[in-house]
Scaffold this active site. Structure first.
Site, PDB file in Angstrom:
ATOM      1  N   HIS A 203       0.811  -1.214   0.000  1.00 22.29           N
ATOM      2  CA  HIS A 203       0.000   0.000   0.000  1.00 22.29           C
ATOM      3  C   HIS A 203       0.845   1.264   0.000  1.00 22.29           C
ATOM      4  CE1 HIS A 203       0.551  -0.459   4.453  1.00 22.29           C
ATOM      5  NE2 HIS A 203       0.639   0.854   4.386  1.00 22.29           N
ATOM      6  N   ASP A 234       0.188  -7.654   1.212  1.00 24.38           N
ATOM      7  CA  ASP A 234       0.624  -6.277   1.474  1.00 24.38           C
ATOM      8  C   ASP A 234       2.143  -6.149   1.533  1.00 24.38           C
ATOM      9  OD1 ASP A 234       0.413  -3.603   1.844  1.00 24.38           O
ATOM     10  OD2 ASP A 234      -0.387  -3.677   3.878  1.00 24.38           O
ATOM     11  N   SER A 312       4.894   2.122   8.298  1.00 27.70           N
ATOM     12  CA  SER A 312       4.501   1.114   7.324  1.00 27.70           C
ATOM     13  C   SER A 312       5.676   0.692   6.446  1.00 27.70           C
ATOM     14  CB  SER A 312       3.381   1.677   6.445  1.00 27.70           C
ATOM     15  OG  SER A 312       2.938   0.720   5.536  1.00 27.70           O
TER      16      SER A 312
END
Length: 651
Positions: A203, A234, A312
């Site tokens: 993402h 992911d 992230s």
């Protein structure tokens, strides 16, 4: 301030000189108290202003339980809008937005909870993205207790393998599929794994137009290339060609799967500063969990170390400096705190092995069946299952290989000779159990699994080829740009989750939304094609208010997908184009008039082409004819009992 000196200083001093000596000490004490209170008030005011600057707002749907985590600069928030000649060529006004993905009710865990629709749960709970800002008190707590580089880690070599990612995104405009949205930027984290490659979250680089990375202690940004993106897990694989970037680099080593209460250190570049950040905690739980970005269910590590926007894609380490996973999402709720998630190295290794095997990422496989737990003794006895084990096959996807082997009513009691419990769990390490789907996730697309089943009281073994699951309404669009077809101002496009996000659920309608959430693919290549909007013109008078309606047939022929619709229009020789929608609604166009008006409509609305580039390719009918369709497109819904029911799970 002058007023304080006058009222709290000068006047009191003058007054003191006129008072008696025995009152002087008392008055000085009062003066000191006054000045102290004023100082505290000023300090409180300054603190309020300071803390107000670190409050961040966020906007998310209460139904969106899971979301991916990255730090995003202001980006476009799409609202449903009609195309108009004055607006089509311009980008929308941007609002502060977070990078979130809706989770719909298609994948169930072993407890029957939906990864997309969390029916029955509090709407105040949510898995938020790294792009979603944390509350003030959470930010202060993390800063004081966890979010600082400790002395023993400051010079650790593995910290230098963590880099900051700068990504520029240009997402498609799903409501106006012939154009793109205004670009926006975000930051995240990544780490080196050797051979000129880095790992980050998928993402973080979704809809990327440019990706740059910067090493710790360096002021140079280097261009990175995205080699592969695993949406379901992911994870994204990056490469940097510059030799200067890799000078002195020491790639990280992937470690083993940790145990409960093992120490964990999360490293990355979250908000609150530009330098690297380190937070520490322990492993709280290891189980199959929902992955927000891909709406999949894979093994995940729950930790209590602080994870914030920008973390992230950053690595998580054990006490030996080995990477045990990748930080990717966090759970936010009024009832829970300090719940972050890490992608374990088993999932990371599966992603890398898949890429090495195929030269691209193919995805995690699925068995393609809906299962029910067999905890009830009477249910097991009725199915002639003597032991306390097994799960009941309730439904088999038509496109899955299991459809050729399994039948509704079969009981799966083993997978590759590993017994499946009546709760839908299998043994996992010592004294632990985990969801049955974990065994499937260890396989690769194309692998063969041996199932032990009971059918009509008789035991047998069957073999099933595993392959990735295909969703009727996709969560992500391959290639980035959605397909579209414009016929006399009628804009047709396949239904997708990003389109639902843009249009808002209210405008989609409950009936179409139910199909999107719970229907299954009945044949290869099936799509739900909708009329998204009508570009007003004389040729389509009376249809201007039509929007977001599924088109079922053209001139009596059932539509399989958007490419099939384009083929039917191109090959039509009849005088009229008769479109049949749900509830027997009709839209009729004169074919020659529609063709003549197309050029004018495209010019008026600033549209470059009447169809997307993928529809220019020759149409290939996978079914041969319409005899292969025995039901309405998208009319294969899951029953109400299968939505969030506690005894059901997908595999």
């Amino acid at each position: 301030p002058d007023w304080l000196k006058t009222k709290g200083g000068a006047k009191i001093s003058d007054f003191l000189t006129t008072k008696k000596e025995e009152d002087k000490e008392f008055l000085e004490e009062k003066s000191s108290s006054l000045v102290t209170k004023m100082a505290i008030s000023v300090a409180n005011c300054c603190f309020f202003v300071l803390t107000s600057t670190v409050k961040f707002g966020f906007n998310f749907s209460c139904q969106r339980r899971f979301a991916t985590l990255h730090r995003s600069l202001p980006q476009a928030t799409n609202q449903r809008r009609k195309a108009s000649p004055s607006s089509l060529g311009n980008s929308n006004t941007e609002n502060d937005a977070v990078f979130q993905k809706k989770i719909s009710g298609r994948s169930y865990d072993a407890d029957g909870n939906s990864g997309k629709h969390d029916t029955g749960r509090s709407q105040k709970t949510a898995f938020k993205s790294f792009g979603t800002q944390r509350k003030e008190k959470e930010l202060q707590s993390d800063t004081k207790e966890q979010q600082a580089e400790t002395g023993n880690l400051q010079d650790a070599a593995f910290l230098n393998a963590v880099v900051k990612v700068y990504c520029t995104h240009t997402a498609p405009d799903y409501s106006l599929p012939w154009q793109k949205q205004r670009q926006y930027t975000s930051t995240g984290s990544a780490f080196m794994i050797g051979d000129g490659k880095l790992l980050t979250n998928a993402h973080c680089v979704e809809h990327h137009t440019q990706v740059k990375v910067k090493r710790r202690g360096d002021d140079t940004k280097y261009v990175a290339k995205v080699l592969a993106r695993g949406v379901d897990c992911d994870i994204a694989l990056l490469s940097v060609e510059s030799k200067e970037f890799w000078k002195g680099a020491e790639p990280l080593q992937l470690g083993r799967l940790p145990h409960l209460q093992d120490s964990v250190t999360v490293v990355g570049y979250p908000l609150g500063g530009d330098t690297i950040s380190v937070t520490k905690g322990v492993v709280s739980r290891i189980e199959v969990t929902s992955y927000a970005h891909g709406s999949s269910d894979l093994l995940g590590i729950q930790i209590d170390a602080a994870i914030n926007p920008g973390n992230s894609g950053g690595p998580a380490f054990n006490d030996h400096g080995e990477c045990i996973g990748v930080a990717f999402q966090v759970y936010r709720s009024e009832e829970a705190e300090n719940i972050g998630y890490v992608i374990p190295t088993t999932v990371v290794s599966h992603f890398l092995d898949d890429y090495e095997r195929n030269g691209k990422y193919t995805g995690f496989p699925s068995l393609g069946v809906m299962l029910q737990k067999l905890e009830n003794p009477a249910l097991r006895a009725c199915l002639k299952v003597e032991s306390n084990e097994g799960v009941l096959v309730r439904r088999v996807e038509t496109t899955a290989d299991a459809n050729n082997v399994l039948k509704v009513g079969d009981v799966i009691i083993s997978f590759d000779d590993i017994h499946v419990g009546s709760e839908g769990t299998v043994p996992f390490r010592s004294n632990e159990r985990i969801a049955f789907r974990y065994l499937i996730s260890q396989k690769f697309a194309g692998d063969v699994a041996e199932l032990g089943i009971i059918r009509g009281g008789a035991f047998m073994k069957v073999q099933v080829v595993l392959k990735p699951r295909v969703h009727l309404v996709p969560y992500h669009i391959d290639g980035g740009q959605p397909s579209y077809l414009i016929i006399a101002g009628l804009v047709f496009t396949p239904l997708s989750e990003p389109l639902i996000d843009e249009e808002c659920e209210d405008s989609i309608g409950l009936k179409l939304l139910a199909k999107a959430r719970y229907s299954l693919v009945s044949f290869e290549g099936e799509q739900i094609v909708i009329l998204s909007q009508v570009l007003a013109n004389e040729v389509n008078i009376g249809y201007e208010d039509m929007s977001n309606q599924q088109v079922l047939k053209l001139n009596g022929t059932r539509i399989k997908n958007i490419h099939h619709l384009a083929y039917l229009v191109d090959s039509c020789k009849a005088k009229y184009l008769v479109f049949e929608f749900e509830d027997n609604y009709l839209a009729v166009l004169e074919r020659e008039a529609a063709t003549a008006a197309s050029t004018c409509i495209l010019k008026d609305y600033g549209i470059p082409s009447e169809r997307s580039s993928d529809l220019l390719e020759p149409y290939v009918d996978s079914l041969g004819d319409n005899n292969g369709i025995d039901q309405e497109i998208g009319d294969s819904p899951v029953s109400s009992l299968e939505i969030g029911f506690d005894g059901l799970l997908w595999a």
